[in-house]
Design a protein around this motif. Structure first.
Motif, PDB file in Angstrom:
ATOM      1  N   LYS A 132      -5.511   0.839  -3.061  1.00 54.88           N
ATOM      2  CA  LYS A 132      -4.152   1.374  -3.085  1.00 54.88           C
ATOM      3  C   LYS A 132      -4.086   2.605  -3.980  1.00 54.88           C
ATOM      4  O   LYS A 132      -4.719   2.681  -5.026  1.00 54.88           O
ATOM      5  N   MET A 179       2.721   8.979   6.098  1.00 59.55           N
ATOM      6  CA  MET A 179       2.694   7.517   6.096  1.00 59.55           C
ATOM      7  C   MET A 179       2.880   6.947   7.496  1.00 59.55           C
ATOM      8  O   MET A 179       2.355   5.884   7.829  1.00 59.55           O
ATOM      9  N   GLY A 180       3.640   7.635   8.347  1.00 61.96           N
ATOM     10  CA  GLY A 180       3.793   7.196   9.728  1.00 61.96           C
ATOM     11  C   GLY A 180       4.727   6.022   9.888  1.00 61.96           C
ATOM     12  O   GLY A 180       5.747   5.912   9.198  1.00 61.96           O
ATOM     13  N   ASN A 213       2.917   0.633   8.176  1.00 60.60           N
ATOM     14  CA  ASN A 213       1.895   1.230   7.312  1.00 60.60           C
ATOM     15  C   ASN A 213       2.220   1.055   5.830  1.00 60.60           C
ATOM     16  O   ASN A 213       1.309   1.033   4.996  1.00 60.60           O
ATOM     17  N   TYR A 214       3.492   0.945   5.487  1.00 60.75           N
ATOM     18  CA  TYR A 214       3.871   0.803   4.080  1.00 60.75           C
ATOM     19  C   TYR A 214       3.361  -0.519   3.520  1.00 60.75           C
ATOM     20  O   TYR A 214       2.853  -0.582   2.393  1.00 60.75           O
ATOM     21  N   THR A 239       0.845  -2.214   4.721  1.00 61.15           N
ATOM     22  CA  THR A 239      -0.618  -2.157   4.743  1.00 61.15           C
ATOM     23  C   THR A 239      -1.163  -1.425   3.524  1.00 61.15           C
ATOM     24  O   THR A 239      -2.121  -1.884   2.874  1.00 61.15           O
ATOM     25  N   HIS A 240      -0.541  -0.295   3.173  1.00 65.07           N
ATOM     26  CA  HIS A 240      -1.091   0.554   2.108  1.00 65.07           C
ATOM     27  C   HIS A 240      -0.584   0.192   0.714  1.00 65.07           C
ATOM     28  O   HIS A 240      -1.260   0.495  -0.275  1.00 65.07           O
ATOM     29  N   LYS A 264       4.379   1.090  16.262  1.00 69.05           N
ATOM     30  CA  LYS A 264       3.075   1.701  16.028  1.00 69.05           C
ATOM     31  C   LYS A 264       3.239   3.220  16.024  1.00 69.05           C
ATOM     32  O   LYS A 264       4.199   3.766  16.572  1.00 69.05           O
ATOM     33  N   ASP A 265       2.301   3.909  15.416  1.00 69.89           N
ATOM     34  CA  ASP A 265       2.337   5.374  15.408  1.00 69.89           C
ATOM     35  C   ASP A 265       2.351   5.927  16.827  1.00 69.89           C
ATOM     36  O   ASP A 265       2.954   6.977  17.094  1.00 69.89           O
TER      37      ASP A 265
END
Length: 622
Positions: free
Chosen positions: A2, A241-242, A246-247, A249-250, A595-596
């Motif tokens: 992270k 970030m997309g 994703n938030y 996940t990261h 999804k992106d």
């Protein structure tokens, strides 16, 4: 691994270390005795409470309390706050000041629940914020020496919610409550969502700096969030970030419950509805003064709608006042609110509020001093820069009028003819419209009234404006966007902005250290976003039929503004407001799980012909 985060803006604006010059700690130490108590609640849990009692015990004092999730620090009976009360005039008047860590926060026992739902008919030892407030007041009245048996509550933002929550089934000693910018509805209009669209920067910064659960009763100095990151350009950071998953996940994993709760409840279901305090604001006994700022980036909605709920659900005789000024979040307790952003409001509006409204309110209801001369609504009208008092809100002497969109960027009170058509733009999620010009790190508060000329230059922003005004027009009340639109995909957002266009010969301010050019300035008066799939219901979203003309109608927060003679009224329409709000994939999906690859362009049409009359309804003061 992270990334590391260092983010402070959102929480700092909530802790309210105001710029208002405080009495220094030595003064408070000389005049007050500090006590720290664990006050028992009906279920056996104890809430940590800091109490400041005047040393002069020759008379009785009312109690003024704030309940907060943002810590009552400093801790320790020998460690004193730098100021007492939001308004320094209250300190000089003489009150017993009480600060309490709410259940489950910092040094209080129990479990914390965000915007804990109110329970109408509590049984046994059931608790909510209303009962915790009741039990606290009951203990204070019975145990504090020289109190006069009267209690007031004040609070801004999240403490504003706790102020509102004290009202249902209030303790008989609670006489005056002032919810100020109160958190009220986290899906419809406050903080984290506006009309279903996630307010991305505020949600992310709140979670990373406040939303991490504490392990046990703890002071701020001992608490570490474990979530760290760093960036300088918020537009680039959030775009990179997309999609929303994703938030987690990261950054979050499963460690941040409230983010996961938000993602699990993408629609206005029972999770969000239970947080809404407004249906419970019935049969109220304390007097209320609801305070908000027209340029509050966080909880403008809360102030207007708490006042409205109290008005509609209580007798006309109930003492209830609305105060709205030209303020950012909490700006009414700033030492000098004559200037905000590039605008000069002509006088110190916050000082006037504290002296003429807030202080008299608490003195009358808690000390039996003065007269009850408070109006139903005290509203600062920007543009003409004047306070006005009304017997109701919106004012009785106001009329709803409709401004229509026309071809060639025209805006007028005349309806379009059948010969007109539509305007079209391409909304591209890979290049969303920024919410503000320039480069920022954190979400600014000035965007609420900033110059919009940067947005007018973009092809994905449609602009409509009146001819030069031949006389002043003052708007006092609701603004309703009523758009007739079609899209090439199955979902889209709509952002409508109401703008005051200054004359081309408008003089620059004096002095002018920032080199502000007010000639042709496009001042944002009100802007609001709406997620299109909620056009018929926030509970049950619906896809658009591509190419089909569809009505999207929604309320913007109320305004109080005069468009002066020689100015113009402008409307801007766009479909992104980034990274203030998250991007819509423009595909009918659960955006929290998108999804992106789901993000796609959409052709947006805004119609203005004889049959499909896109318009903005406003309330004009006569």
């Amino acid at each position: 691994m992270k990334q590391l985060l260092l983010l402070t803006g959102f929480v700092l604006c909530y802790t309210f270390a105001f710029a208002q010059p405080p009495k220094d700690t030595a003064y408070i130490r000389d005049h007050y005795t500090k006590m720290e108590k664990y006050i028992p609640m009906r279920d056996g849990k104890k809430l940590f409470t800091s109490i400041y009692v005047p040393k002069d015990q020759s008379k009785k004092y009312p109690i003024l309390m704030t309940r907060t999730p943002y810590t009552v620090s400093p801790y320790g009976e020998n460690n004193y706050r730098r100021s007492l009360g939001q308004n320094t005039l209250l300190l000089e008047e003489g009150f017993i000041f009480v600060y309490q860590d709410v259940r489950g926060k910092w040094m209080s026992e129990g479990d914390f629940i965000d915007v804990r739902p109110d329970i109408d008919n509590k049984k046994g030892n059931q608790v909510d914020e209303s009962s915790d407030t009741y039990d606290t007041i009951d203990w204070l009245i019975k145990n504090l020496p020289n109190n006069n048996g009267k209690v007031g509550i004040e609070g801004i933002s999240y403490p504003g919610f706790y102020s509102t929550a004290s009202l249902p089934n209030a303790h008989p000693a609670l006489k005056a409550v002032s919810p100020q910018a109160p958190v009220t509805d986290w899906f419809i209009g406050d903080d984290f969502h506006h009309n279903g669209a996630l307010f991305l920067m505020d949600a992310f910064s709140f979670i990373t700096s406040f939303g991490v659960p504490r392990p046990h009763p703890i002071t701020p100095a001992q608490f570490k969030t474990g979530i760290k990151f760093k960036y300088t350009d918020n537009y680039k950071f959030y775009l990179k970030m997309g999609a929303l998953p994703n938030y987690k996940t990261h950054y979050f994993g499963d460690s941040v419950k409230f983010w996961n709760d938000m993602m699990a409840h993408p629609n206005y279901d029972s999770f969000w509805q239970a947080m809404n305090i407004r249906p419970h604001l019935k049969k109220l006994t304390p007097a209320t003064m609801v305070v908000g700022g027209f340029f509050d980036a966080e909880d403008c909605f809360g102030a207007l709608h708490v006042f409205d709920a109290i008005e509609k659900q209580n007798p006309a005789s109930h003492p209830n006042t609305l105060v709205m000024g030209p303020w950012y979040h909490g700006g009414w307790e700033s030492p000098d609110m004559q200037h905000f952003g590039d605008q000069d409001f002509g006088s110190n509006t916050s000082k006037w509020f504290r002296e003429n409204l807030e202080l008299p309110f608490f003195k009358y209801y808690l000390k039996d001093e003065g007269e009850n001369t408070l109006p139903k609504a005290a509203i600062y009208i920007s543009g003409s820069n004047e306070w006005k008092k009304f017997s109701k809100w919106p004012p009785e002497n106001s009329t709803e009028k409709t401004m229509y969109l026309h071809a060639n960027g025209k805006l007028s009170f005349d309806a379009p003819t059948s010969g007109e058509g539509f305007d079209e733009y391409v909304s591209d999620p890979s290049s969303p419209v920024p919410y503000q010009d320039g480069v920022q790190r954190d979400r600014t508060r000035e965007y609420m009234l900033d110059d919009q000329r940067f947005a007018e230059r973009r092809p994905d922003v449609k602009t409509y404006q009146t001819d030069t005004l031949s006389s002043d027009i003052t708007l006092t009340g609701p603004v309703v966007a009523d758009l007739l639109t079609s899209i090439s995909t199955t979902d889209a957002d709509y952002v409508v902005k109401l703008i005051d266009v200054f004359p081309d010969n408008y003089p620059a301010p004096t002095p002018n250290p920032k080199n502000v050019q007010l000639a042709g300035y496009e001042m944002l008066v009100r802007g609001e976003i709406f997620r299109g799939k909620y056009r018929n219901s926030f509970e049950k979203p619906e896809p658009f039929v591509p190419g089909k003309v569809t009505e999207v109608k929604y309320n913007l927060p109320d305004v109080g503004h005069t468009f002066r003679k020689g100015h113009r009224i402008m409307i801007q329409i766009q479909s992104s407001w980034f990274p203030l709000a998250d991007r819509n994939p423009q595909k009918f999906v659960d955006i929290t799980q998108a999804k992106d690859s789901d993000f796609q362009k959409s052709n947006i049409r805004i119609y203005h012909d004889g049959q499909n009359k896109s318009s903005i309804k406003v309330t004009v003061l006569e």
